[in-house]
Design an enzyme around this catalytic site. Sequence first.
Site, mmCIF file in Angstrom:
data_model
loop_
_atom_site.group_PDB
_atom_site.id
_atom_site.type_symbol
_atom_site.label_atom_id
_atom_site.label_comp_id
_atom_site.label_asym_id
_atom_site.label_seq_id
_atom_site.Cartn_x
_atom_site.Cartn_y
_atom_site.Cartn_z
ATOM 1 N N TYR A 62 38.550 -11.728 1.697
ATOM 2 C CA TYR A 62 37.202 -11.417 1.196
ATOM 3 C C TYR A 62 37.288 -10.544 -0.060
ATOM 4 C CZ TYR A 62 32.546 -9.473 0.742
ATOM 5 O OH TYR A 62 31.325 -9.093 0.226
ATOM 6 N N SER B 104 30.972 -7.313 -5.244
ATOM 7 C CA SER B 104 30.956 -6.255 -4.228
ATOM 8 C C SER B 104 31.755 -5.079 -4.776
ATOM 9 C CB SER B 104 31.635 -6.806 -2.963
ATOM 10 O OG SER B 104 31.944 -5.771 -2.073
HETATM 11 N N1 LIG Z 1 25.793 -6.710 2.980
HETATM 12 C C1 LIG Z 1 26.818 -6.087 2.412
HETATM 13 O O1 LIG Z 1 27.282 -5.042 2.917
HETATM 14 C C2 LIG Z 1 27.380 -6.617 1.117
HETATM 15 C C3 LIG Z 1 28.123 -5.743 0.318
HETATM 16 C C4 LIG Z 1 28.659 -6.211 -0.880
HETATM 17 C C5 LIG Z 1 28.450 -7.520 -1.259
HETATM 18 N N2 LIG Z 1 27.729 -8.360 -0.474
HETATM 19 C C6 LIG Z 1 27.562 -9.749 -0.907
HETATM 20 O O2 LIG Z 1 26.188 -10.021 -1.030
HETATM 21 C C7 LIG Z 1 25.962 -11.423 -0.870
HETATM 22 C C8 LIG Z 1 24.788 -11.622 0.055
HETATM 23 O O3 LIG Z 1 25.105 -11.064 1.309
HETATM 24 P P1 LIG Z 1 24.035 -10.414 2.297
HETATM 25 O O4 LIG Z 1 24.458 -9.043 2.580
HETATM 26 O O5 LIG Z 1 22.663 -10.679 1.831
HETATM 27 O O6 LIG Z 1 24.400 -11.274 3.599
HETATM 28 P P2 LIG Z 1 23.525 -12.095 4.647
HETATM 29 O O7 LIG Z 1 22.321 -11.328 5.040
HETATM 30 O O8 LIG Z 1 24.522 -12.521 5.681
HETATM 31 O O9 LIG Z 1 23.029 -13.357 3.804
HETATM 32 C C9 LIG Z 1 23.941 -14.339 3.378
HETATM 33 C C10 LIG Z 1 23.161 -15.492 2.794
HETATM 34 O O10 LIG Z 1 24.105 -16.504 2.383
HETATM 35 C C11 LIG Z 1 23.768 -17.742 3.043
HETATM 36 N N3 LIG Z 1 25.003 -18.454 3.348
HETATM 37 C C12 LIG Z 1 26.041 -18.014 4.100
HETATM 38 N N4 LIG Z 1 26.963 -18.971 4.198
HETATM 39 C C13 LIG Z 1 26.481 -20.056 3.506
HETATM 40 C C14 LIG Z 1 26.991 -21.355 3.251
HETATM 41 N N5 LIG Z 1 28.146 -21.771 3.757
HETATM 42 N N6 LIG Z 1 26.244 -22.201 2.492
HETATM 43 C C15 LIG Z 1 25.040 -21.796 1.991
HETATM 44 N N7 LIG Z 1 24.527 -20.580 2.198
HETATM 45 C C16 LIG Z 1 25.240 -19.724 2.950
HETATM 46 C C17 LIG Z 1 23.021 -17.321 4.304
HETATM 47 O O11 LIG Z 1 22.112 -18.304 4.734
HETATM 48 P P3 LIG Z 1 22.392 -19.420 5.859
HETATM 49 O O12 LIG Z 1 23.064 -18.737 6.993
HETATM 50 O O13 LIG Z 1 21.014 -19.931 6.159
HETATM 51 O O14 LIG Z 1 23.235 -20.456 5.205
HETATM 52 C C18 LIG Z 1 22.219 -16.126 3.789
HETATM 53 O O15 LIG Z 1 21.062 -16.570 3.133
HETATM 54 C C19 LIG Z 1 27.286 -11.998 -0.386
HETATM 55 O O16 LIG Z 1 27.934 -12.645 -1.458
HETATM 56 C C20 LIG Z 1 28.076 -10.791 0.067
HETATM 57 O O17 LIG Z 1 29.469 -10.987 -0.059
HETATM 58 C C21 LIG Z 1 27.181 -7.929 0.705
#
Ligand SMILES: NC(=O)c1ccc[n+]([C@@H]2O[C@H](COP(=O)([O-])OP(=O)(O)OC[C@H]3O[C@@H](n4cnc5c(N)ncnc54)[C@H](OP(=O)(O)O)[C@@H]3O)[C@@H](O)[C@H]2O)c1
Length: 261
Positions: free
Chosen positions: A151, A138
């Site tokens: 985080y 991130s």
């Molecule tokens: N969105 C942002 O603003 C942002 C910015 C920077 C970095 N990121 C990073 O990008 C990555 C993906 O995030 P996203 O934005 O796509 O978020 P998201 O839409 O909330 O998706 C998160 C994914 O991770 C899975 N997940 C969550 N907890 C889990 C667990 N305990 N075991 C297995 N799977 C799990 C969820 O599926 P289930 O709920 O079905 O398990 C979902 O598929 C993360 O590492 C996040 O830190 C996001």
Amino acid sequence: MGIALITGASEGIGKELAYLFAKDGHDLVLVARNVDQLNRVATEIEERYQRTIHIITQDLSQPDAPRQIRNTCVSLGLQIDYLVNNAGFGLYGPFAEQPLEDLMQMINLNIKALTALTHYFLPDLLASKSGGILNVGSMASFVPGPLMAVYYASKAYTLSFTEALAHELKESGVKVTALCPGPVKTRFAMRAKMHQSRLTEKNALDAFTVAKAGYEGLLSGKPVVVPGAVFRSLLFGTRFLPRNWIASSVMRIQQDRTPLR
Ligand SMILES: NC(=O)c1ccc[n+]([C@@H]2O[C@H](COP(=O)([O-])OP(=O)(O)OC[C@H]3O[C@@H](n4cnc5c(N)ncnc54)[C@H](OP(=O)(O)O)[C@@H]3O)[C@@H](O)[C@H]2O)c1
């Protein structure tokens, strides 16, 4: 083309990465907790790209989950060519007020599972002298993050670990990339309870743009990818600023939703 294992593939950035790998001819192993959502994604990808998709339902915050995923792949005879450690979550609020159990689950998912899966699947990648690992960090990886302290620290680990690994594996034929986006339009912010943070909406990129930047960065062997020119210039600016000043600014931005002027 081989097989890509993607964690957090049921929605958001992970789901978009799944589409990108499938479009280029990879079969997939998709990991997350929500089996219905995983099945929906798998069906859509199978229909569109005629790839073979395996689903593994696991809660990666459970200590034994990475080992079970490795064992499932071994028993199905699946040799993984690309590992994408994407699953992760954040938690908004003062550290002292956050439940320790939730923080430990975040560390288990964002740090321990990523490390364990990398360790389990790396030997096969090294043996094949090809493929790669994409770890999702991130913009938070680069700065301290008051009001999301654990985080931000977990994502600092992701970046440091990934950059170090990329150096260790430089001559191995295995590519290693850290994808470090700023805010992305997914359910992440809602899950992190970031209702009061100004970071949730402003300039957020869509999940496809972010996934594509990460995917292309991995294939071209970039150790770090920060999608979006705005975010790259913000990051460049932080190089010349004291860490203390950066921490106060992040605190101020996280603190309230008064519109930025
Ligand atoms: N969105 C942002 O603003 C942002 C910015 C920077 C970095 N990121 C990073 O990008 C990555 C993906 O995030 P996203 O934005 O796509 O978020 P998201 O839409 O909330 O998706 C998160 C994914 O991770 C899975 N997940 C969550 N907890 C889990 C667990 N305990 N075991 C297995 N799977 C799990 C969820 O599926 P289930 O709920 O079905 O398990 C979902 O598929 C993360 O590492 C996040 O830190 C996001």
